[in-house]
Design a protein around this motif. Structure first.
Motif, PDB file in Angstrom:
ATOM      1  N   MET A   1       0.836  -1.205   0.000  1.00 34.71           N
ATOM      2  CA  MET A   1       0.000   0.000   0.000  1.00 34.71           C
ATOM      3  C   MET A   1       0.870   1.254   0.000  1.00 34.71           C
ATOM      4  O   MET A   1       0.663   2.166  -0.801  1.00 34.71           O
ATOM      5  N   MET A   2       1.869   1.276   0.896  1.00 32.90           N
ATOM      6  CA  MET A   2       2.725   2.464   0.997  1.00 32.90           C
ATOM      7  C   MET A   2       3.476   2.703  -0.316  1.00 32.90           C
ATOM      8  O   MET A   2       3.594   3.846  -0.759  1.00 32.90           O
ATOM      9  N   ASP A   3       3.972   1.628  -0.934  1.00 31.68           N
ATOM     10  CA  ASP A   3       4.705   1.793  -2.201  1.00 31.68           C
ATOM     11  C   ASP A   3       3.801   2.393  -3.267  1.00 31.68           C
ATOM     12  O   ASP A   3       4.213   3.273  -4.026  1.00 31.68           O
TER      13      ASP A   3
ATOM     14  N   ALA B   1       4.166   6.002  -5.074  1.00 30.89           N
ATOM     15  CA  ALA B   1       4.252   6.129  -6.536  1.00 30.89           C
ATOM     16  C   ALA B   1       3.256   7.180  -7.020  1.00 30.89           C
ATOM     17  O   ALA B   1       3.566   7.996  -7.900  1.00 30.89           O
ATOM     18  N   ILE B   2       2.065   7.187  -6.416  1.00 27.78           N
ATOM     19  CA  ILE B   2       1.071   8.211  -6.787  1.00 27.78           C
ATOM     20  C   ILE B   2       1.593   9.596  -6.398  1.00 27.78           C
ATOM     21  O   ILE B   2       1.538  10.549  -7.177  1.00 27.78           O
ATOM     22  N   ARG B   3       2.124   9.666  -5.182  1.00 24.92           N
ATOM     23  CA  ARG B   3       2.641  10.957  -4.693  1.00 24.92           C
ATOM     24  C   ARG B   3       3.711  11.512  -5.641  1.00 24.92           C
ATOM     25  O   ARG B   3       3.719  12.696  -5.966  1.00 24.92           O
ATOM     26  N   GLU B   4       4.602  10.624  -6.091  1.00 25.23           N
ATOM     27  CA  GLU B   4       5.661  11.087  -6.981  1.00 25.23           C
ATOM     28  C   GLU B   4       5.125  11.621  -8.298  1.00 25.23           C
ATOM     29  O   GLU B   4       5.608  12.604  -8.829  1.00 25.23           O
ATOM     30  N   LYS B   5       4.102  10.950  -8.798  1.00 20.45           N
ATOM     31  CA  LYS B   5       3.531  11.350 -10.092  1.00 20.45           C
ATOM     32  C   LYS B   5       2.743  12.646 -10.014  1.00 20.45           C
ATOM     33  O   LYS B   5       2.884  13.515 -10.867  1.00 20.45           O
TER      34      LYS B   5
ATOM     35  N   GLU C   1       0.912   7.641  12.855  1.00 20.83           N
ATOM     36  CA  GLU C   1       2.363   7.706  12.983  1.00 20.83           C
ATOM     37  C   GLU C   1       3.040   6.975  11.817  1.00 20.83           C
ATOM     38  O   GLU C   1       3.964   7.494  11.198  1.00 20.83           O
ATOM     39  N   SER C   2       2.563   5.779  11.508  1.00 19.66           N
ATOM     40  CA  SER C   2       3.141   5.018  10.390  1.00 19.66           C
ATOM     41  C   SER C   2       2.985   5.756   9.066  1.00 19.66           C
ATOM     42  O   SER C   2       3.927   5.868   8.291  1.00 19.66           O
ATOM     43  N   PHE C   3       1.771   6.241   8.815  1.00 14.71           N
ATOM     44  CA  PHE C   3       1.538   6.942   7.550  1.00 14.71           C
ATOM     45  C   PHE C   3       2.395   8.207   7.458  1.00 14.71           C
ATOM     46  O   PHE C   3       2.931   8.532   6.405  1.00 14.71           O
ATOM     47  N   HIS C   4       2.501   8.909   8.579  1.00 16.25           N
ATOM     48  CA  HIS C   4       3.241  10.165   8.546  1.00 16.25           C
ATOM     49  C   HIS C   4       4.721   9.915   8.265  1.00 16.25           C
ATOM     50  O   HIS C   4       5.356  10.640   7.495  1.00 16.25           O
ATOM     51  N   GLN C   5       5.258   8.875   8.876  1.00 19.29           N
ATOM     52  CA  GLN C   5       6.668   8.523   8.634  1.00 19.29           C
ATOM     53  C   GLN C   5       6.924   8.220   7.171  1.00 19.29           C
ATOM     54  O   GLN C   5       7.920   8.617   6.594  1.00 19.29           O
TER      55      GLN C   5
END
Ligand code: GDP
Length: 295
Positions: free
Chosen positions: A200-202, A206-210, A233-237
């Motif tokens: 999910m994070m990957d 990838a969306i964030r980068e695009k 906390e996990s998402f923010h990191q």
């Protein structure tokens, strides 16, 4: 109603100070013991409680309070100010300066991400914005349809490529369409999972980068208390969030998430979900929330 237990316990802890002409250090200590228990019982993070009580105690036995004409009231005022600080102090607003502003919605399944995407679009429409909704949750069955129905209901366009396309592609083409059509805000609903995991994070990265979002908002269910804080906390990191949306604050949530998220993650709560309906989203005001809790 949310925070009911916490509210009652805090009010009762502080009521003993309210009318007092003189407040001794031991009065403050006794009240702070109860405040501490009330916060812990509301599932507020242990360390947050400890720091909070220390700060309030230090200020409450200080000159400014003890020498005032209404020391009891002053202690309550200190608690109110520190609660406000705990939740972020000032209201934290969205950054909508880019044209279009890209808002990426992230979160675990069931947190209320798709619903919140619709609610936020509705909220922005009322401020004369022209949002485009992008249906990027390709994994949860019915999430795309759900967003389309919401779009219809609030009279806003929804960009969708079905559930067979790659979410990165969907996000990219959604933003491109917004540019073509002149939408000033793009809200991208992304796919959640049941738990925080690497796939999910990957995908989110990838969306964030695009699309280089201006805002990355995490939607978390306030009913889940400290779990919500851990998820944040996990998402923010991983994602460098710009804000959190706490949903289900209309339920009987104890308060732990609302009071801990900002202190633990340093990420501000920007909105609160107050129900299932499309207009049940409110900007999060720390000061009003603190006053509501203290009655
Ligand atoms: P997603 O999997 O994160 O996209 O979750 P959904 O948007 O489908 O929401 C899951 C459930 O939570 C739905 O039944 C929503 O109606 C409900 N929900 C979302 N936000 C709120 C809220 O603020 N209050 C209440 N009571 N229910 C909410």
């Amino acid at each position: 109603m949310a925070f009911e237990g916490l509210s009652e316990r805090l009010q009762s802890a502080l009521s003993k100070l309210r009318g007092k002409g003189k407040v001794s250090e031991s009065d403050v200590k006794a009240a702070m013991r109860e405040v501490r228990l009330a916060l812990l019982e509301a599932d507020v993070n242990f360390k947050v409680v400890k720091d909070f009580v220390a700060r309030v105690s230090e200020r409450a036995v200080g000159q400014e309070v003890m020498k005032s004409l209404t020391p009891g009231q002053q202690v309550i005022k200190v608690v109110n100010e520190e609660l406000t600080q705990l939740m972020g102090g000032q209201q934290s607003k969205l950054d909508l300066s880019s044209k279009p502003s890209v808002i990426m919605m992230v979160g675990l399944q069931g947190a209320g991400k798709t619903t919140t995407t619709g609610k936020l679009a509705h909220h922005l429409k009322k401020q004369n914005k022209h949002p485009l909704l992008v249906a990027g949750d390709v994994y949860r069955p019915a999430a795309i349809r759900q967003l389309e129905v919401l779009g219809d209901q609030i009279g806003l366009p929804v960009f969708s490529l079905g559930d067979q396309e790659n979410p990165v592609e969907i996000a990219e083409r959604g933003v491109a369409q917004a540019k073509e059509e002149g939408n000033d805000v793009v809200l991208i609903d992304t796919a959640g999972r049941l738990h925080v995991d690497e796939t999910m994070m990957d995908e989110l990265k990838a969306i964030r980068e695009k699309v280089e979002p201006d805002e990355i908002l995490l939607v978390v269910d306030a009913m889940t208390g400290q779990d919500a804080v851990n998820v944040a906390e996990s998402f923010h990191q991983e994602m460098a969030l710009t804000g959190v949306v706490l949903t289900k604050l209309d339920g009987d949530t104890r308060g732990g998430a609302a009071l801990s998220v900002k202190s633990v993650t340093d990420c501000p709560v920007k909105f609160a979900g107050m129900g299932e309906k499309v207009d049940a989203l409110e900007p999060f005001h720390p000061e009003r929330m603190a006053s509501r809790i203290l009655g």
